[in-house]
Design a protein around this motif. Structure first.
Motif, PDB file in Angstrom:
ATOM      1  N   ARG A   8       7.495   8.176  -8.815  1.00 28.75           N
ATOM      2  CA  ARG A   8       8.169   8.665 -10.024  1.00 28.75           C
ATOM      3  C   ARG A   8       9.152   7.616 -10.539  1.00 28.75           C
ATOM      4  O   ARG A   8       9.265   7.400 -11.741  1.00 28.75           O
ATOM      5  CB  ARG A   8       8.878   9.981  -9.722  1.00 28.75           C
ATOM      6  CG  ARG A   8       9.643  10.578 -10.878  1.00 28.75           C
ATOM      7  CD  ARG A   8       8.860  10.890 -12.123  1.00 28.75           C
ATOM      8  NE  ARG A   8       7.725  11.726 -11.901  1.00 28.75           N
ATOM      9  CZ  ARG A   8       6.723  11.857 -12.775  1.00 28.75           C
ATOM     10  NH1 ARG A   8       6.733  11.206 -13.908  1.00 28.75           N
ATOM     11  NH2 ARG A   8       5.706  12.639 -12.515  1.00 28.75           N
ATOM     12  N   ASP A   9       9.864   6.943  -9.652  1.00 33.00           N
ATOM     13  CA  ASP A   9      10.769   5.870 -10.066  1.00 33.00           C
ATOM     14  C   ASP A   9      10.010   4.743 -10.760  1.00 33.00           C
ATOM     15  O   ASP A   9      10.486   4.164 -11.730  1.00 33.00           O
ATOM     16  CB  ASP A   9      11.539   5.303  -8.869  1.00 33.00           C
ATOM     17  CG  ASP A   9      12.590   6.270  -8.335  1.00 33.00           C
ATOM     18  OD1 ASP A   9      12.966   7.218  -9.058  1.00 33.00           O
ATOM     19  OD2 ASP A   9      13.026   6.073  -7.185  1.00 33.00           O
ATOM     20  N   VAL A  10       8.827   4.422 -10.259  1.00 30.59           N
ATOM     21  CA  VAL A  10       7.999   3.396 -10.892  1.00 30.59           C
ATOM     22  C   VAL A  10       7.628   3.852 -12.297  1.00 30.59           C
ATOM     23  O   VAL A  10       7.719   3.096 -13.258  1.00 30.59           O
ATOM     24  CB  VAL A  10       6.741   3.084 -10.048  1.00 30.59           C
ATOM     25  CG1 VAL A  10       5.797   2.145 -10.796  1.00 30.59           C
ATOM     26  CG2 VAL A  10       7.128   2.480  -8.706  1.00 30.59           C
ATOM     27  N   ALA A  14       8.753   2.096 -15.967  1.00 30.35           N
ATOM     28  CA  ALA A  14       7.718   1.639 -16.888  1.00 30.35           C
ATOM     29  C   ALA A  14       7.889   2.241 -18.274  1.00 30.35           C
ATOM     30  O   ALA A  14       7.375   1.696 -19.244  1.00 30.35           O
ATOM     31  CB  ALA A  14       6.331   1.983 -16.347  1.00 30.35           C
ATOM     32  N   GLY A  15       8.627   3.331 -18.391  1.00 25.07           N
ATOM     33  CA  GLY A  15       8.807   3.977 -19.675  1.00 25.07           C
ATOM     34  C   GLY A  15       9.663   3.205 -20.641  1.00 25.07           C
ATOM     35  O   GLY A  15       9.728   3.520 -21.813  1.00 25.07           O
ATOM     36  N   ASP A  56      11.039  -5.208 -12.867  1.00 25.21           N
ATOM     37  CA  ASP A  56      12.113  -4.343 -12.389  1.00 25.21           C
ATOM     38  C   ASP A  56      12.178  -4.426 -10.875  1.00 25.21           C
ATOM     39  O   ASP A  56      11.251  -4.927 -10.234  1.00 25.21           O
ATOM     40  CB  ASP A  56      11.856  -2.887 -12.797  1.00 25.21           C
ATOM     41  CG  ASP A  56      11.933  -2.685 -14.295  1.00 25.21           C
ATOM     42  OD1 ASP A  56      13.031  -2.772 -14.847  1.00 25.21           O
ATOM     43  OD2 ASP A  56      10.872  -2.453 -14.913  1.00 25.21           O
ATOM     44  N   GLU A  57      13.270  -3.918 -10.320  1.00 23.44           N
ATOM     45  CA  GLU A  57      13.399  -3.793  -8.875  1.00 23.44           C
ATOM     46  C   GLU A  57      13.740  -2.342  -8.576  1.00 23.44           C
ATOM     47  O   GLU A  57      14.685  -1.788  -9.145  1.00 23.44           O
ATOM     48  CB  GLU A  57      14.484  -4.710  -8.325  1.00 23.44           C
ATOM     49  CG  GLU A  57      14.549  -4.682  -6.812  1.00 23.44           C
ATOM     50  CD  GLU A  57      15.600  -5.618  -6.259  1.00 23.44           C
ATOM     51  OE1 GLU A  57      16.435  -5.130  -5.464  1.00 23.44           O
ATOM     52  OE2 GLU A  57      15.590  -6.795  -6.611  1.00 23.44           O
ATOM     53  N   SER A  76       1.057   2.042 -19.779  1.00 23.37           N
ATOM     54  CA  SER A  76       1.776   1.116 -18.902  1.00 23.37           C
ATOM     55  C   SER A  76       1.064   1.065 -17.556  1.00 23.37           C
ATOM     56  O   SER A  76       0.606   2.081 -17.048  1.00 23.37           O
ATOM     57  CB  SER A  76       3.228   1.557 -18.713  1.00 23.37           C
ATOM     58  OG  SER A  76       3.285   2.817 -18.067  1.00 23.37           O
ATOM     59  N   TYR A  77       0.963  -0.156 -17.021  1.00 23.60           N
ATOM     60  CA  TYR A  77       0.278  -0.389 -15.735  1.00 23.60           C
ATOM     61  C   TYR A  77       1.263  -1.153 -14.869  1.00 23.60           C
ATOM     62  O   TYR A  77       1.641  -2.277 -15.188  1.00 23.60           O
ATOM     63  CB  TYR A  77      -0.967  -1.219 -16.000  1.00 23.60           C
ATOM     64  CG  TYR A  77      -1.896  -1.487 -14.825  1.00 23.60           C
ATOM     65  CD1 TYR A  77      -1.434  -1.747 -13.546  1.00 23.60           C
ATOM     66  CD2 TYR A  77      -3.259  -1.531 -15.030  1.00 23.60           C
ATOM     67  CE1 TYR A  77      -2.305  -2.019 -12.509  1.00 23.60           C
ATOM     68  CE2 TYR A  77      -4.143  -1.816 -13.998  1.00 23.60           C
ATOM     69  CZ  TYR A  77      -3.658  -2.053 -12.740  1.00 23.60           C
ATOM     70  OH  TYR A  77      -4.524  -2.327 -11.712  1.00 23.60           O
ATOM     71  N   SER A  78       1.717  -0.544 -13.784  1.00 24.89           N
ATOM     72  CA  SER A  78       2.688  -1.156 -12.876  1.00 24.89           C
ATOM     73  C   SER A  78       2.045  -1.480 -11.543  1.00 24.89           C
ATOM     74  O   SER A  78       1.241  -0.699 -11.033  1.00 24.89           O
ATOM     75  CB  SER A  78       3.869  -0.207 -12.630  1.00 24.89           C
ATOM     76  OG  SER A  78       4.511   0.134 -13.830  1.00 24.89           O
ATOM     77  N   ILE A  79       2.419  -2.638 -10.983  1.00 20.41           N
ATOM     78  CA  ILE A  79       2.015  -3.015  -9.633  1.00 20.41           C
ATOM     79  C   ILE A  79       3.291  -3.268  -8.836  1.00 20.41           C
ATOM     80  O   ILE A  79       4.175  -4.002  -9.277  1.00 20.41           O
ATOM     81  CB  ILE A  79       1.118  -4.269  -9.621  1.00 20.41           C
ATOM     82  CG1 ILE A  79      -0.146  -4.039 -10.447  1.00 20.41           C
ATOM     83  CG2 ILE A  79       0.758  -4.655  -8.183  1.00 20.41           C
ATOM     84  CD1 ILE A  79      -1.044  -5.263 -10.587  1.00 20.41           C
TER      85      ILE A  79
END
Length: 145
Positions: A8-10, A14-15, A56-57, A76-79
């Protein structure tokens, strides 16, 4: 933080808006990666153009997010760097033989790719099926899982 809150934090990070542009590239992969895991280029196949990225961290882990746009909608695509995070509770969704985990009741999914947690979310008008199709896309083997 448990797995569900970490994913959820990720999603929450990303938002926000992209901080850097992405140079256009041909082929099925973008020139952006996290520990050797490259982001897909969805423009030719799906019409989703990479428009920016941010770093981000979260809880000491680097998270890189690439933003894609098509027709006024955004994905949005986060790794997440490092070992895969625990999966949150949720239903499984499959796309191109890849098992994805739906996050909550919306259209966000998470999965593991080359040992890294990936998280994808779309704006309200982007269906879960469309997000899953992008997340599971292998580009005939160019996008390694």
């Amino acid at each position: 933080a448990g797995g569900a809150r970490t994913v959820r934090d990720v999603l929450d990070s990303a938002g926000t808006s992209p901080a850097a542009a992405i140079a256009p590239s041909g082929g099925s992969l973008l020139p952006v990666s996290v520990e050797g895991v490259r982001f897909p280029n969805y423009e030719e196949k799906f019409g989703w153009r990479a428009v920016g990225r941010r770093q981000d961290e979260i809880d000491g882990r680097d998270v890189t997010t690439v933003f894609y746009e098509r027709g006024g909608e955004r994905v949005s695509y986060s790794i997440v760097a490092g070992d895969a995070l625990d999966e949150p509770e949720g239903e499984d969704v499959e796309a191109e033989g890849t098992r994805l985990r739906r996050v909550g009741a919306g259209n966000a999914v998470t999965w593991t790719r080359l040992g890294h947690t990936c998280v994808m979310d779309g704006s309200a008008a982007v269906s879960l099926a469309a997000v899953a199709e992008l997340a599971g896309w292998k580009a005939k083997g160019d996008v390694a899982f």
